[in-house]
Design a protein around this motif. Structure first.
Motif, short mmCIF file in Angstrom:
data_model
loop_
_atom_site.label_atom_id
_atom_site.label_comp_id
_atom_site.label_asym_id
_atom_site.label_seq_id
_atom_site.Cartn_x
_atom_site.Cartn_y
_atom_site.Cartn_z
N UNK A 48 0.83 -1.21 0.00
CA UNK A 48 0.00 0.00 0.00
C UNK A 48 0.86 1.26 0.00
N UNK A 49 1.95 1.23 0.74
CA UNK A 49 2.87 2.37 0.72
C UNK A 49 3.45 2.56 -0.67
N UNK A 50 3.81 1.46 -1.31
CA UNK A 50 4.33 1.54 -2.68
C UNK A 50 3.28 2.13 -3.62
N UNK A 51 2.06 1.65 -3.52
CA UNK A 51 1.00 2.15 -4.40
C UNK A 51 0.75 3.64 -4.17
N UNK A 52 0.75 4.06 -2.91
CA UNK A 52 0.57 5.48 -2.61
C UNK A 52 1.67 6.32 -3.23
N UNK A 53 2.91 5.83 -3.14
CA UNK A 53 4.04 6.56 -3.71
C UNK A 53 3.95 6.61 -5.24
N UNK A 54 3.51 5.52 -5.85
CA UNK A 54 3.35 5.51 -7.30
C UNK A 54 2.28 6.50 -7.75
N UNK A 55 1.19 6.57 -7.02
CA UNK A 55 0.14 7.53 -7.34
C UNK A 55 0.67 8.95 -7.20
N UNK A 56 1.39 9.21 -6.11
CA UNK A 56 1.97 10.54 -5.91
C UNK A 56 2.95 10.90 -7.02
N UNK A 57 3.65 9.90 -7.56
CA UNK A 57 4.62 10.14 -8.63
C UNK A 57 3.95 10.19 -10.01
N UNK A 58 2.64 9.98 -10.04
CA UNK A 58 1.93 10.02 -11.32
C UNK A 58 2.04 8.75 -12.13
N UNK A 59 2.46 7.67 -11.49
CA UNK A 59 2.62 6.37 -12.16
C UNK A 59 1.34 5.55 -12.01
N UNK A 60 0.25 6.06 -12.59
CA UNK A 60 -1.08 5.48 -12.37
C UNK A 60 -1.23 4.10 -13.02
N UNK A 61 -0.69 3.92 -14.22
CA UNK A 61 -0.80 2.61 -14.88
C UNK A 61 -0.07 1.53 -14.08
N UNK A 62 1.12 1.85 -13.59
CA UNK A 62 1.87 0.89 -12.79
C UNK A 62 1.14 0.59 -11.48
#
Length: 180
Positions: A48-62
């Motif tokens: 979940x922390x990884x997903x939150x960081x990806x969303x914050x980084x704009x990496x929505x597809x990943x």
């Protein structure tokens, strides 16, 4: 972020300083959490922390692909052999999937995901966070009957922050219905 946007710091801050590059910092944080998730494959909280960081980084597809993979693993494993040791966070996983879907413009899928996530139990209790998020989501889309229905599922055992979100959801429903 605050130093970059507050013009009072202009005389002492080099806006080109790499340490103040918000996108680069978000990407670095996402990379760090990718590694943590690889090292702890059975920990949903780390994922979940990884997903939150990806969303914050704009990496929505990943983020969406990782969430989809985790949900598929959960479904395939069944309740007797959960793939994560902390399954109480499944609702939060669905919530992050919903956020990625919203950023990708897939509103209908996001709504369906949030509705499903709101049904997940969290530590043996009603998943109040996702239910309140669902009510806010519905009210933002003018679906006031659905928003009220979601609000009715929320009990009165809320944290102070939960009561604040509940009040915000009630206000949005009232305003959407023209009740000032």
């Amino acid at each position: 972020v605050q130093v970059r946007i507050d013009r009072r710091f202009d005389d002492i801050v080099d806006r080109d300083d790499a340490r103040l590059d918000i996108a680069a910092t978000a990407a670095k944080h996402a990379n760090e959490l990718r590694l943590q998730a690889l090292l702890a494959p059975g920990r949903l909280d780390v994922l979940l922390s990884q997903l939150g960081a990806l969303v914050e980084a704009g990496e929505f597809e990943e983020a969406l692909a990782i969430a989809d993979d985790a949900l598929a693993r959960i479904e395939a494993a069944g309740p007797d052999y959960p793939p994560f040791e902390d399954m109480d966070y499944v609702g939060a996983l669905g919530n992050l999937r919903m956020v990625a879907l919203l950023y990708l413009g897939r509103t209908g899928e996001a709504t369906a995901q949030l509705a499903a996530s709101s049904q997940a139990r969290e530590f043996g209790e009603e998943n109040v966070s996702q239910v309140l998020n669902l009510s806010l989501h519905y009210s933002q889309r003018g679906l006031t009957a659905e928003a009220r229905e979601a609000l009715a599922r929320v009990g009165d055992q809320l944290s102070p922050y939960g009561r604040l979100v509940q009040a915000q959801a009630r206000l949005r429903v009232a305003l959407a219905e023209g009740d000032r």
